[in-house]
Design a protein around this motif. Structure first.
Motif, PDB file in Angstrom:
ATOM      1  N   PHE A  68      54.093   4.130  48.158  1.00  0.00           N
ATOM      2  CA  PHE A  68      52.761   4.639  48.480  1.00  0.00           C
ATOM      3  C   PHE A  68      51.933   4.689  47.192  1.00  0.00           C
ATOM      4  CE2 PHE A  68      55.371   8.372  47.556  1.00  0.00           C
ATOM      5  CZ  PHE A  68      54.578   9.106  46.691  1.00  0.00           C
ATOM      6  N   VAL A  69      50.601   4.758  47.371  1.00  0.00           N
ATOM      7  CA  VAL A  69      49.668   4.824  46.249  1.00  0.00           C
ATOM      8  C   VAL A  69      49.126   6.240  46.150  1.00  0.00           C
ATOM      9  CG1 VAL A  69      47.521   3.936  45.263  1.00  0.00           C
ATOM     10  CG2 VAL A  69      49.026   2.412  46.545  1.00  0.00           C
ATOM     11  N   LYS A  70      49.034   6.748  44.939  1.00  0.00           N
ATOM     12  CA  LYS A  70      48.535   8.109  44.742  1.00  0.00           C
ATOM     13  C   LYS A  70      47.455   8.124  43.656  1.00  0.00           C
ATOM     14  CE  LYS A  70      48.879  12.521  45.729  1.00  0.00           C
ATOM     15  NZ  LYS A  70      48.694  13.004  47.110  1.00  0.00           N
ATOM     16  N   PRO A  71      46.179   8.346  44.019  1.00  0.00           N
ATOM     17  CA  PRO A  71      45.133   8.491  42.994  1.00  0.00           C
ATOM     18  C   PRO A  71      45.220   9.870  42.361  1.00  0.00           C
ATOM     19  CG  PRO A  71      44.188   8.737  45.180  1.00  0.00           C
ATOM     20  CD  PRO A  71      45.634   8.393  45.388  1.00  0.00           C
ATOM     21  N   MET A  72      44.972   9.945  41.061  1.00  0.00           N
ATOM     22  CA  MET A  72      45.103  11.207  40.337  1.00  0.00           C
ATOM     23  C   MET A  72      43.815  12.021  40.408  1.00  0.00           C
ATOM     24  SD  MET A  72      48.237  11.407  39.102  1.00  0.00           S
ATOM     25  CE  MET A  72      48.648  10.782  40.755  1.00  0.00           C
ATOM     26  N   SER A  73      43.946  13.274  40.851  1.00  0.00           N
ATOM     27  CA  SER A  73      42.829  14.209  40.873  1.00  0.00           C
ATOM     28  C   SER A  73      43.041  15.221  39.744  1.00  0.00           C
ATOM     29  CB  SER A  73      42.762  14.898  42.236  1.00  0.00           C
ATOM     30  OG  SER A  73      43.909  15.702  42.429  1.00  0.00           O
ATOM     31  N   PRO A  74      42.049  16.078  39.462  1.00  0.00           N
ATOM     32  CA  PRO A  74      42.188  17.031  38.346  1.00  0.00           C
ATOM     33  C   PRO A  74      43.442  17.882  38.401  1.00  0.00           C
ATOM     34  CG  PRO A  74      39.908  16.957  39.069  1.00  0.00           C
ATOM     35  CD  PRO A  74      40.689  16.124  40.056  1.00  0.00           C
ATOM     36  N   SER A  75      43.818  18.360  39.611  1.00  0.00           N
ATOM     37  CA  SER A  75      44.984  19.237  39.707  1.00  0.00           C
ATOM     38  C   SER A  75      46.286  18.517  39.378  1.00  0.00           C
ATOM     39  CB  SER A  75      45.076  19.829  41.124  1.00  0.00           C
ATOM     40  OG  SER A  75      45.269  18.798  42.085  1.00  0.00           O
ATOM     41  N   VAL A  82      61.058   7.000  37.308  1.00  0.00           N
ATOM     42  CA  VAL A  82      61.361   5.989  36.296  1.00  0.00           C
ATOM     43  C   VAL A  82      60.065   5.254  35.950  1.00  0.00           C
ATOM     44  CG1 VAL A  82      62.773   4.003  35.698  1.00  0.00           C
ATOM     45  CG2 VAL A  82      63.633   5.697  37.332  1.00  0.00           C
ATOM     46  N   ASP A  83      59.661   5.341  34.665  1.00  0.00           N
ATOM     47  CA  ASP A  83      58.413   4.665  34.306  1.00  0.00           C
ATOM     48  C   ASP A  83      58.662   3.178  34.067  1.00  0.00           C
ATOM     49  OD1 ASP A  83      59.490   4.373  31.749  1.00  0.00           O
ATOM     50  OD2 ASP A  83      58.286   5.972  30.874  1.00  0.00           O
ATOM     51  N   GLN A 123      57.443   3.733  44.135  1.00  0.00           N
ATOM     52  CA  GLN A 123      58.333   2.865  44.906  1.00  0.00           C
ATOM     53  C   GLN A 123      59.725   3.503  44.938  1.00  0.00           C
ATOM     54  OE1 GLN A 123      59.509  -0.794  43.032  1.00  0.00           O
ATOM     55  NE2 GLN A 123      59.705  -1.878  44.971  1.00  0.00           N
ATOM     56  N   LEU A 124      60.205   3.802  46.136  1.00  0.00           N
ATOM     57  CA  LEU A 124      61.520   4.426  46.294  1.00  0.00           C
ATOM     58  C   LEU A 124      62.601   3.370  46.101  1.00  0.00           C
ATOM     59  CD1 LEU A 124      62.862   7.144  46.989  1.00  0.00           C
ATOM     60  CD2 LEU A 124      62.855   6.424  49.392  1.00  0.00           C
ATOM     61  N   ILE A 125      63.275   3.398  44.935  1.00  0.00           N
ATOM     62  CA  ILE A 125      64.236   2.346  44.612  1.00  0.00           C
ATOM     63  C   ILE A 125      65.681   2.786  44.841  1.00  0.00           C
ATOM     64  CG2 ILE A 125      62.713   1.226  42.951  1.00  0.00           C
ATOM     65  CD1 ILE A 125      64.209   2.662  40.716  1.00  0.00           C
ATOM     66  N   ASP A 126      65.896   4.096  45.018  1.00  0.00           N
ATOM     67  CA  ASP A 126      67.252   4.609  45.255  1.00  0.00           C
ATOM     68  C   ASP A 126      67.116   6.000  45.856  1.00  0.00           C
ATOM     69  OD1 ASP A 126      69.968   4.782  45.325  1.00  0.00           O
ATOM     70  OD2 ASP A 126      70.285   4.445  43.181  1.00  0.00           O
ATOM     71  N   SER A 127      68.227   6.596  46.202  1.00  0.00           N
ATOM     72  CA  SER A 127      68.168   7.943  46.759  1.00  0.00           C
ATOM     73  C   SER A 127      67.536   8.899  45.758  1.00  0.00           C
ATOM     74  CB  SER A 127      69.582   8.423  47.124  1.00  0.00           C
ATOM     75  OG  SER A 127      70.131   7.602  48.131  1.00  0.00           O
ATOM     76  N   TRP A 128      66.405   9.456  46.123  1.00  0.00           N
ATOM     77  CA  TRP A 128      65.667  10.421  45.319  1.00  0.00           C
ATOM     78  C   TRP A 128      65.282   9.868  43.943  1.00  0.00           C
ATOM     79  CZ3 TRP A 128      65.901  11.489  49.821  1.00  0.00           C
ATOM     80  CH2 TRP A 128      66.948  12.060  50.510  1.00  0.00           C
ATOM     81  N   LYS A 129      65.004   8.579  43.882  1.00  0.00           N
ATOM     82  CA  LYS A 129      64.565   7.970  42.614  1.00  0.00           C
ATOM     83  C   LYS A 129      63.383   7.033  42.893  1.00  0.00           C
ATOM     84  CE  LYS A 129      67.462   6.717  39.393  1.00  0.00           C
ATOM     85  NZ  LYS A 129      68.460   5.983  38.571  1.00  0.00           N
ATOM     86  N   LYS A 187      60.451   4.350  41.209  1.00  0.00           N
ATOM     87  CA  LYS A 187      59.847   3.554  40.147  1.00  0.00           C
ATOM     88  C   LYS A 187      58.348   3.816  40.221  1.00  0.00           C
ATOM     89  CE  LYS A 187      59.785   0.178  36.995  1.00  0.00           C
ATOM     90  NZ  LYS A 187      60.529   0.203  35.742  1.00  0.00           N
ATOM     91  N   VAL A 188      57.720   4.150  39.074  1.00  0.00           N
ATOM     92  CA  VAL A 188      56.304   4.511  39.063  1.00  0.00           C
ATOM     93  C   VAL A 188      55.515   3.496  38.240  1.00  0.00           C
ATOM     94  CG1 VAL A 188      54.621   6.307  38.551  1.00  0.00           C
ATOM     95  CG2 VAL A 188      56.938   6.948  39.257  1.00  0.00           C
ATOM     96  N   TYR A 189      54.512   2.911  38.875  1.00  0.00           N
ATOM     97  CA  TYR A 189      53.614   1.960  38.201  1.00  0.00           C
ATOM     98  C   TYR A 189      52.262   2.646  38.017  1.00  0.00           C
ATOM     99  CZ  TYR A 189      57.145  -1.317  39.935  1.00  0.00           C
ATOM    100  OH  TYR A 189      58.312  -1.959  40.218  1.00  0.00           O
ATOM    101  N   ILE A 190      51.747   2.620  36.792  1.00  0.00           N
ATOM    102  CA  ILE A 190      50.501   3.329  36.469  1.00  0.00           C
ATOM    103  C   ILE A 190      49.357   2.334  36.291  1.00  0.00           C
ATOM    104  CG2 ILE A 190      49.344   4.872  34.836  1.00  0.00           C
ATOM    105  CD1 ILE A 190      52.145   5.940  34.072  1.00  0.00           C
ATOM    106  N   VAL A 191      48.266   2.547  37.028  1.00  0.00           N
ATOM    107  CA  VAL A 191      47.049   1.748  36.874  1.00  0.00           C
ATOM    108  C   VAL A 191      45.987   2.656  36.276  1.00  0.00           C
ATOM    109  CG1 VAL A 191      45.255   0.438  38.046  1.00  0.00           C
ATOM    110  CG2 VAL A 191      47.616   0.281  38.824  1.00  0.00           C
ATOM    111  N   ARG A 192      45.557   2.346  35.068  1.00  0.00           N
ATOM    112  CA  ARG A 192      44.622   3.203  34.345  1.00  0.00           C
ATOM    113  C   ARG A 192      43.191   3.026  34.846  1.00  0.00           C
ATOM    114  NH1 ARG A 192      47.857   6.862  31.685  1.00  0.00           N
ATOM    115  NH2 ARG A 192      49.630   5.754  30.760  1.00  0.00           N
ATOM    116  N   VAL A 193      42.464   4.144  34.909  1.00  0.00           N
ATOM    117  CA  VAL A 193      41.091   4.079  35.407  1.00  0.00           C
ATOM    118  C   VAL A 193      40.134   3.525  34.367  1.00  0.00           C
ATOM    119  CG1 VAL A 193      40.445   6.421  34.676  1.00  0.00           C
ATOM    120  CG2 VAL A 193      39.309   5.374  36.634  1.00  0.00           C
TER     121      VAL A 193
END
Length: 378
Positions: free
Chosen positions: A51-58, A87-88, A127-133, A135-141
């Motif tokens: 899933f995709v998650k945009p970053m808000s102030p909180s 995992v970054d 991206q869910l790559i394993d049980s409770w793990k 992979k996180v991809y960061i797209v900078r604004v």
């Protein structure tokens, strides 16, 4: 209906903490970041949930909490509090705490956010790559080539927004993107749900027929039964109204039912941006820029946007440039031929000058010899 029921069940909002807002994070940049993140998600293996998650102030300051999409949690997350590993892109792992009641990450998320210098408007792909793990991809604004920049003669897209058209395989990824982009309007009614996602968004009771719209005060942008006016800056909304008014219809009305709201907002913003760029372009614009805009609009058209009139204008501009360039090239070739002919003529004239000078010299000698011969003794 499920989303609508969730919205209706939202409790009265709690007082919000004061957080530092990134004043440089404009909505257009956020949309570009979200578009790039959605494109990254579409390229991932479909068998691994994401899933995709945009970053808000909180998410990036103050409370440092991260609410996750409730549908995703119900389908893929543990049913009790559990340690979740992030995992970054460098392979470094961060332990965070998933709280079932909050459907979000608590302790450990702050370290990840600060460690990666996340800012409001950044978009993350989980991206869910394993049980409770994950992979996180960061797209900078702000460090994207996906920032939309408009000048008088050109528009650069961060994707160099040509990547939207070239890399978004509409036919094969369109449904995948919509199914997997779970961030929009997923509310659980608790402190971890994104309070800023639904701020200003409301369900529309009905959509006014465009022929009944008298002015911009009657104009609302409705996507999948949600009024998204609050997501679009005022000057973009005015320009979008003018585009719709020119065609006497809502340009977005044919977007697929259930289409991702954030993605739809981004498409509307990009459409306005391209329209402005077309109006501002001059005859010295590169044909590659026109081709880039057309590819992007073609991608939007495949998704249901009524942008055929913009593509038709681009086609005419390309035709005019082609005609002008063809004529200019022909004249340049004529000029080269004329200069070559002039060079040959100058060479002939030079040779004639030499011959004339030689004959004149011979003429003088002939006159002397003629007089000598005429006056010679008999």
């Amino acid at each position: 209906m499920e989303i609508q029921q969730q919205v209706l069940q939202i409790k009265a909002p709690k007082p919000k903490r004061r957080v530092k807002i990134d004043e440089n994070c404009d909505p257009l940049s956020k949309s570009a970041a979200f578009l790039r993140a959605s494109k990254v998600q579409a390229s991932l293996p479909p068998e691994l949930p994401s899933f995709v998650k945009p970053m808000s102030p909180s998410h990036v300051s103050a409370s440092f909490c991260l609410g996750l999409p409730k549908k995703f949690c119900d389908a893929h997350m543990p049913k009790q509090d559990e340690t979740i590993v992030l995992v970054d892109e460098d392979g470094k792992e961060f332990n965070t705490k998933f709280l079932v009641e909050k459907t979000g990450l608590s302790s450990g998320w702050r370290a990840f956010s600060i460690g990666h210098k996340l800012r409001e408007g950044d978009a993350l792909v989980f991206q869910l790559i394993d049980s409770w793990k994950f992979k996180v991809y960061i797209v900078r604004v702000h460090s994207l080539n996906a920032t939309v920049t408009v000048s008088r003669n050109q528009i650069e897209f961060g994707l160099r927004n040509s990547e939207i058209a070239e890399d978004m395989d509409i036919d094969s990824h369109q449904q995948n993107v919509q199914d997997k982009a779970l961030v929009v309007l997923d509310q659980s009614g608790d402190g971890y749900a994104d309070s800023d996602v639904l701020d200003g968004l409301r369900f529309s009771q009905s959509v006014l027929d465009f022929n009944d719209i008298q002015n911009i005060d009657d104009f609302s942008i409705v996507v999948d039964d949600l009024v998204v006016d609050s997501e679009i800056p005022k000057h973009f909304r005015i320009k979008y109204y003018e585009l719709c008014h020119s065609q006497k219809s809502y340009l977005h009305e044919n977007l697929l039912k259930g289409f991702n709201v954030k993605l739809a907002v981004g498409i509307i913003l990009e459409t306005v941006t391209i329209a402005d760029a077309i109006k501002a372009c001059k005859v010295d614009i590169a044909r590659d820029d026109l081709a880039t805009w057309d590819k992007t609009l073609k991608a939007f058209e495949d998704l249901g946007m009524k942008v055929g009139f913009l593509r038709a204008r681009l086609c005419k501009l390309v035709g005019l440039l082609f005609e002008l360039n063809e004529l200019l090239e022909a004249k340049k070739n004529e000029q080269v031929k004329a200069e070559e002919e002039m060079r040959r003529v100058r060479e002939v004239i030079k040779n004639l000058d030499v011959e004339i000078e030689s004959l004149e010299l011979k003429g003088k000698n002939l006159e002397l010899a003629f007089c000598t011969e005429a006056n010679a003794p008999w």
